[in-house]
Design a protein around this motif. Sequence first.
Motif, PDB file in Angstrom:
ATOM      1  N   THR A  58       0.838  -1.206   0.000  1.00 19.48           N
ATOM      2  CA  THR A  58       0.000   0.000   0.000  1.00 19.48           C
ATOM      3  C   THR A  58       0.873   1.255   0.000  1.00 19.48           C
ATOM      4  O   THR A  58       0.607   2.231  -0.713  1.00 19.48           O
ATOM      5  CB  THR A  58      -0.935  -0.003   1.221  1.00 19.48           C
ATOM      6  N   THR A  67      -1.761   3.275  -3.025  1.00 17.71           N
ATOM      7  CA  THR A  67      -3.163   2.986  -3.316  1.00 17.71           C
ATOM      8  C   THR A  67      -3.689   2.022  -2.267  1.00 17.71           C
ATOM      9  O   THR A  67      -2.932   1.528  -1.430  1.00 17.71           O
ATOM     10  CB  THR A  67      -3.320   2.372  -4.724  1.00 17.71           C
ATOM     11  N   ASN A  68      -4.999   1.768  -2.307  1.00 18.16           N
ATOM     12  CA  ASN A  68      -5.580   0.853  -1.326  1.00 18.16           C
ATOM     13  C   ASN A  68      -5.412  -0.589  -1.789  1.00 18.16           C
ATOM     14  O   ASN A  68      -5.205  -0.852  -2.980  1.00 18.16           O
ATOM     15  CB  ASN A  68      -7.056   1.193  -1.087  1.00 18.16           C
ATOM     16  N   ASP A 119      -6.717  -2.272  -5.035  1.00 20.77           N
ATOM     17  CA  ASP A 119      -6.171  -1.847  -6.328  1.00 20.77           C
ATOM     18  C   ASP A 119      -4.760  -2.380  -6.570  1.00 20.77           C
ATOM     19  O   ASP A 119      -4.138  -2.053  -7.589  1.00 20.77           O
ATOM     20  CB  ASP A 119      -6.163  -0.309  -6.399  1.00 20.77           C
TER      21      ASP A 119
END
Length: 412
Positions: A260, A265-266, A269
Amino acid sequence: MVFYCQRNCYDEEYETKVVSCQAAKLDQVVGGKKHKVECFEVTFEDTVLFPEGGGQPDDHGSVNDAMVLRVIRRGGEAVHYLDKNIEVGSQVKQVVDWTRRHDHMQHHSSQHLITAVADNKYNYATTSWYLGDSICYIEMDTPQIKPEEMKVIEDEVNQKIRNCTPVNITEYDAQDPQLREVRTRGLPDDVVGPVRVVTIEGVESNMCCGTHVRNLADLQAIKLTHTEKGKGNKTLLYFLAGSRVIHYLTECLSRERQLTTLLHTNPSDHIRLVEKNQKDLKACQKSVKDSMKDIACLEVEKFKMQNVQEKSTLFVHHRRDGDLEYLGAIINELNDETILKLLTVGEEKGSGSLVLHGPQELVSALGPKLCEILDGRGGGKNRFNAKVNKISKRGDAENYVRAYLADKRSES
């Protein structure tokens, strides 16, 4: 013989008397290599330390201040290998490495449970199993286990855990007819004394010498991770149980947090971005590859232009960030077998590659000597390829080649 550890799986300590002790040597793997270790072979009146058997590794622990290196079963005896001498006849205190023991109990009981459910549901017989420090698998007599079947097995074994299903251990005389109704893959020829049967209530009964939990609730959870193709058209079913599930989840969460941070990004994704980065990297690598070919062509063109006046039969070239494909491009572009090419790639303070190409008699004569200078190994006739460890010595290699060619010219 049934040992104390088999009747009292949850006991971590036990006092007993030393029966015998003698000097011995034990094969131990240290740094991936086998070594003979000086130790002492000891037997006791009884033991809380489980000897290797039934697919379950042995216990570790201590006896007074001596470390237990290994425990094996020899007929009706448990033989302990200790790092220190211990007095025969003395009363001692045995202590089990409980973390290791409990892990083995959890995974051995889990194996019994998974085996029973897979057999009852799909008639997949277990032929063997493996309990390692980090991985566990069950070998099943089927060419494949489908993902949906894995889910059914996993759901049912975890339901048995949630139901707090009891696990009971019973001892039978070896000739007891009730043993005919018990699942078994056979007993070793040297087994003596009562036969132990491990029963998971409402699930199965199985002959077994190992240590087990008293209730499936102690397994906490089971996770079937994946399958692999085994030998003889069989399938290896990998699994985790108890504390290893928590440890594995902790590692997964740690990696997820790191990704992450790196990908900005989370977690949902991650896969999309990694796939995009892989695609971009592949495009960049192709671009670099094409650029290196262009550089190789330019280097050859520069040599040809300089060589209009010099008429040299030696082409020497080094590139720090090149590779064998780059050197091959130079050879192909120059396309002249009469010119001796001394080509190297690699970092100045490190290893690299050498290619010597040209007239076969020169390549055969010079290749081994250049390997000696550059500390490498290689071979070839008109193209000598070598991996070298001292790329910084390439100046010495060039001087040797030039001196050799000068001597050849003077002789002619």
